[in-house]
Scaffold this active site. Structure first.
Site, PDB file in Angstrom:
ATOM      1  N   ASP A 111      60.805 -15.804  60.715  1.00  0.00           N
ATOM      2  CA  ASP A 111      59.438 -16.347  60.695  1.00  0.00           C
ATOM      3  C   ASP A 111      59.322 -17.047  59.336  1.00  0.00           C
ATOM      4  OD1 ASP A 111      56.726 -16.138  62.319  1.00  0.00           O
ATOM      5  OD2 ASP A 111      56.155 -15.835  60.241  1.00  0.00           O
ATOM      6  N   LYS A 123      56.388  -7.162  64.889  1.00  0.00           N
ATOM      7  CA  LYS A 123      56.491  -8.108  63.758  1.00  0.00           C
ATOM      8  C   LYS A 123      56.782  -7.291  62.513  1.00  0.00           C
ATOM      9  CE  LYS A 123      55.993 -12.586  63.134  1.00  0.00           C
ATOM     10  NZ  LYS A 123      56.172 -13.678  64.105  1.00  0.00           N
TER      11      LYS A 123
HETATM   12  P1  NDP Z   1      58.752 -21.871  57.157  1.00  0.00           P
HETATM   13  O1  NDP Z   1      58.862 -20.844  56.093  1.00  0.00           O
HETATM   14  O2  NDP Z   1      59.969 -22.626  57.520  1.00  0.00           O
HETATM   15  O3  NDP Z   1      57.542 -22.890  56.785  1.00  0.00           O
HETATM   16  C1  NDP Z   1      56.214 -22.425  56.585  1.00  0.00           C
HETATM   17  C2  NDP Z   1      55.378 -23.371  55.741  1.00  0.00           C
HETATM   18  O4  NDP Z   1      54.017 -22.900  55.636  1.00  0.00           O
HETATM   19  C3  NDP Z   1      55.849 -23.470  54.304  1.00  0.00           C
HETATM   20  O5  NDP Z   1      55.661 -24.811  53.892  1.00  0.00           O
HETATM   21  C4  NDP Z   1      54.918 -22.523  53.515  1.00  0.00           C
HETATM   22  O6  NDP Z   1      54.721 -22.905  52.163  1.00  0.00           O
HETATM   23  C5  NDP Z   1      53.633 -22.657  54.263  1.00  0.00           C
HETATM   24  N1  NDP Z   1      52.883 -21.397  54.155  1.00  0.00           N
HETATM   25  C6  NDP Z   1      53.307 -20.159  54.452  1.00  0.00           C
HETATM   26  N2  NDP Z   1      52.351 -19.242  54.242  1.00  0.00           N
HETATM   27  C7  NDP Z   1      51.304 -19.932  53.763  1.00  0.00           C
HETATM   28  C8  NDP Z   1      50.009 -19.547  53.374  1.00  0.00           C
HETATM   29  N3  NDP Z   1      49.594 -18.268  53.406  1.00  0.00           N
HETATM   30  N4  NDP Z   1      49.180 -20.550  52.967  1.00  0.00           N
HETATM   31  C9  NDP Z   1      49.574 -21.849  52.962  1.00  0.00           C
HETATM   32  N5  NDP Z   1      50.792 -22.255  53.339  1.00  0.00           N
HETATM   33  C10 NDP Z   1      51.637 -21.318  53.728  1.00  0.00           C
HETATM   34  O7  NDP Z   1      58.169 -21.120  58.436  1.00  0.00           O
HETATM   35  P2  NDP Z   1      58.280 -21.442  59.982  1.00  0.00           P
HETATM   36  O8  NDP Z   1      58.378 -22.892  60.212  1.00  0.00           O
HETATM   37  O9  NDP Z   1      59.270 -20.531  60.592  1.00  0.00           O
HETATM   38  O10 NDP Z   1      56.851 -20.929  60.478  1.00  0.00           O
HETATM   39  C11 NDP Z   1      55.696 -21.763  60.501  1.00  0.00           C
HETATM   40  C12 NDP Z   1      54.680 -21.170  61.470  1.00  0.00           C
HETATM   41  O11 NDP Z   1      55.241 -21.100  62.793  1.00  0.00           O
HETATM   42  C13 NDP Z   1      54.216 -19.745  61.148  1.00  0.00           C
HETATM   43  O12 NDP Z   1      52.871 -19.596  61.570  1.00  0.00           O
HETATM   44  C14 NDP Z   1      55.107 -18.891  62.056  1.00  0.00           C
HETATM   45  O13 NDP Z   1      54.525 -17.637  62.318  1.00  0.00           O
HETATM   46  C15 NDP Z   1      55.151 -19.771  63.285  1.00  0.00           C
HETATM   47  N6  NDP Z   1      56.245 -19.546  64.229  1.00  0.00           N
HETATM   48  C16 NDP Z   1      57.540 -19.541  63.808  1.00  0.00           C
HETATM   49  C17 NDP Z   1      58.558 -19.375  64.738  1.00  0.00           C
HETATM   50  C18 NDP Z   1      60.006 -19.439  64.354  1.00  0.00           C
HETATM   51  O14 NDP Z   1      60.830 -19.330  65.237  1.00  0.00           O
HETATM   52  N7  NDP Z   1      60.347 -19.627  63.086  1.00  0.00           N
HETATM   53  C19 NDP Z   1      58.268 -19.136  66.157  1.00  0.00           C
HETATM   54  C20 NDP Z   1      56.876 -19.234  66.488  1.00  0.00           C
HETATM   55  C21 NDP Z   1      55.929 -19.419  65.547  1.00  0.00           C
HETATM   56  P3  NDP Z   1      54.520 -21.792  50.992  1.00  0.00           P
HETATM   57  O15 NDP Z   1      55.596 -20.800  51.145  1.00  0.00           O
HETATM   58  O16 NDP Z   1      54.616 -22.561  49.699  1.00  0.00           O
HETATM   59  O17 NDP Z   1      53.154 -21.212  51.155  1.00  0.00           O
HETATM   60  O1  2IT Z   2      56.216 -15.998  65.988  1.00  0.00           O
HETATM   61  C1  2IT Z   2      57.300 -16.011  66.625  1.00  0.00           C
HETATM   62  O2  2IT Z   2      57.312 -16.078  67.859  1.00  0.00           O
HETATM   63  C2  2IT Z   2      58.546 -15.963  65.876  1.00  0.00           C
HETATM   64  N1  2IT Z   2      58.511 -15.964  64.655  1.00  0.00           N
HETATM   65  C3  2IT Z   2      59.861 -15.863  66.600  1.00  0.00           C
HETATM   66  C4  2IT Z   2      60.128 -14.456  67.021  1.00  0.00           C
HETATM   67  C5  2IT Z   2      61.481 -14.196  67.619  1.00  0.00           C
HETATM   68  O3  2IT Z   2      61.733 -13.008  67.878  1.00  0.00           O
HETATM   69  O4  2IT Z   2      62.270 -15.112  67.830  1.00  0.00           O
END
Ligand code: NDP
Ligand code: 2IT
Length: 445
Positions: free
Chosen positions: A164, A124
């Site tokens: 992410d 990561k």
């Molecule tokens: P996005 O950036 O698209 O959305 C994330 C949301 O969470 C935003 O609304 C953000 O608002 C909020 N957020 C982020 N950090 C914080 C914080 N510390 N406190 C409160 N709110 C927070 O991200 P993703 O949709 O890609 O990711 C969402 C989750 O899914 C994460 O946990 C990520 O690790 C997980 N994930 C993502 C994958 C992917 O392929 N993208 C795969 C697997 C898991 P703000 O910035 O205003 O805080």
């Molecule tokens: O938390 C996760 O699994 C991700 N943000 C996606 C990682 C990836 O390599 O596609």
């Protein structure tokens, strides 16, 4: 292995890294028995070796904003474990990013990637860069400056980053452009690429789709489905929109989304053009969700609240770590919620997880339930290696099968004598055994 002794030792070495210690405790609690039944693990010190990343790389990222002011951010890549394949995992750009958060995410990624059935190790990275209010040109310059350091550490057979929080298609484009210029090659060094230059169909929606496929498998074990269910989703980012789309397609009604400013309740269901609107909100670098209620007047905005107080059958936390605490879990249980499937990484606190398991909910932990994103990244890597692109249906069918296989692995290792499936235990043991046995095969390195 004695979990408390290992944890005490880690806490002394890494004081204050609370998310990291939280993630390690959960896995070790699950694998303790099976570990102690297999003395070969202890003699190879598998636990001591798996809890520490192979290496952590930290660097400075200097860049210039549109006004000519200079900024300095921190950049990181945590290369955690490559026993089963190249390091693989996302980059997070968010002001809250620190080493504890990236270590917890990297640690989770090792076991998640092991569950995917594909050959990917775990890693990561990211930065404390805040994209909010930045112009596209500023985001581009930051990404370029970040890649000036990162490019020496990564490669298609070494370490393959992706998105992410705060890193989506736009950022991957800027990062890839700079990598290509420095390395003078077009390779699958990043996933989540644009469809015109090596990306995979379905990758943008894969985490959300996969999460819903996993939840549907859990529901099936009780003869149930999404049909006619009320669904609460948190966040409105990359993961949330795919989950909203698929949950609706399977007959559910998504009634909430949320942002750091509060949540939206839309009794008419969040689907169709409303999902497009969610994406527009997101694309404007805007993390507030309240404008949704102005655009769609039947929806109601609840400032500074979380969606877990609403009566729903299914909850899909898709925003960030520790966003659902013990009280939230109790509220869901009291409202007869039957299924919680984590789209985010570690969104439920340990107290919340305990409440779900005590009350025998169908609870899918992130490392299993959100593995669809990285799985489709793995499928993108396969397509890049073959210089081929698969159709939407081909990728979706593979993703669906992988989620079913992950569910099967959880059932295998998580079913107790009374028939209850503890998916936390199942996912941790299944993920761990593959890594531990691979490490044994490869000697002490
Ligand atoms: P996005 O950036 O698209 O959305 C994330 C949301 O969470 C935003 O609304 C953000 O608002 C909020 N957020 C982020 N950090 C914080 C914080 N510390 N406190 C409160 N709110 C927070 O991200 P993703 O949709 O890609 O990711 C969402 C989750 O899914 C994460 O946990 C990520 O690790 C997980 N994930 C993502 C994958 C992917 O392929 N993208 C795969 C697997 C898991 P703000 O910035 O205003 O805080
Ligand atoms: O938390 C996760 O699994 C991700 N943000 C996606 C990682 C990836 O390599 O596609």
């Amino acid at each position: 292995m004695n979990v408390n002794a290992v944890l005490n030792n880690l806490e002394e070495k890494h004081p204050g890294e609370k998310e990291y210690l939280q993630a390690v405790r959960e896995v070790l609690d699950s694998v303790e028995n099976i570990y102690n039944e297999n003395p070969q693990f202890e003699s190879a010190k598998i636990v001591e070796r798996v809890v520490e990343p192979d290496r952590i790389l930290t660097f400075k990222v200097s860049w210039v904003d549109d006004k000519g002011d200079v900024h300095v951010n921190l950049g990181y890549r945590v290369q955690y474990n490559n026993a089963i394949g190249p390091y693989k995992g996302g980059l997070r750009f968010h002001p809250s990013v620190n080493l504890s958060i990236l270590k917890f995410l990297g640690f989770e990624q090792v076991f998640k990637n092991s569950l995917t059935t594909l050959p990917m190790g775990g890693g990561k990275g990211g930065s404390d860069f805040d994209a909010k209010g930045k112009s596209d040109a500023e985001v581009m310059r930051f990404c370029q400056a970040f890649m000036l350091e990162l490019w020496r550490l990564i490669g298609p057979e070494t370490d393959v980053p992706a998105g992410d929080i705060g890193v989506g298609g736009r950022e991957i484009g800027f990062l890839y452009g700079m990598y290509k210029k420095l390395a003078r090659e077009n390779t699958g060094v990043l996933t989540g690429k644009g469809i015109n230059w090596g990306g995979s169909l379905i990758r943008p929606e894969a985490t959300g789709f996969g999460n819903v496929y996993f939840a549907a498998e859990m529901l099936k074990t009780r003869g149930d489905s999404f049909e006619g269910k009320r669904v609460a989703i948190s966040g409105f980012g990359n993961v949330s929109w795919g989950a909203a789309l698929k949950a609706t397609e399977l007959g559910g009604k998504v009634v909430t989304i949320s942002g750091p400013d509060g949540y939206i309740l839309d009794e008419e269901g969040i689907s169709g053009k409303k999902i497009d609107y969610m994406l527009e909100l997101r694309a404007s670098n805007n993390d507030i969700v309240s404008p949704y209620a102005e655009e769609f007047p039947n929806a109601k905005f609840f400032p500074n609240k979380k969606p877990w107080e609403i009566k729903v059958d299914i909850a899909l936390p898709c925003a960030t770590q520790n966003e659902l605490n013990g009280d939230d879990a109790k509220a869901l249980v009291e409202n007869n919620c039957i299924c919680v499937s984590e789209g985010a990484n570690m969104p439920s606190t340990p107290e919340a997880v305990e409440t779900f398991l005590e009350n025998k909910l169908l609870f899918g932990p992130g490392k299993a339930a959100n593995a669809g994103g990285v799985s489709t990244s793995g499928l993108e890597m396969s397509q890049n290696s073959q210089k081929l692109s698969w159709t939407r249906n081909e990728v979706d069918a593979k993703l669906h099968q992988i989620m079913k296989d992950i569910h099967e692995a959880c059932v295998k290792y998580g079913t107790s004598d009374d028939g209850f499936i503890d998916y936390v235990k199942g996912a941790n043991i299944a993920g761990f055994l593959k890594i531990a046995n691979s490490m044994l095969d490869q000697g002490v390195v």
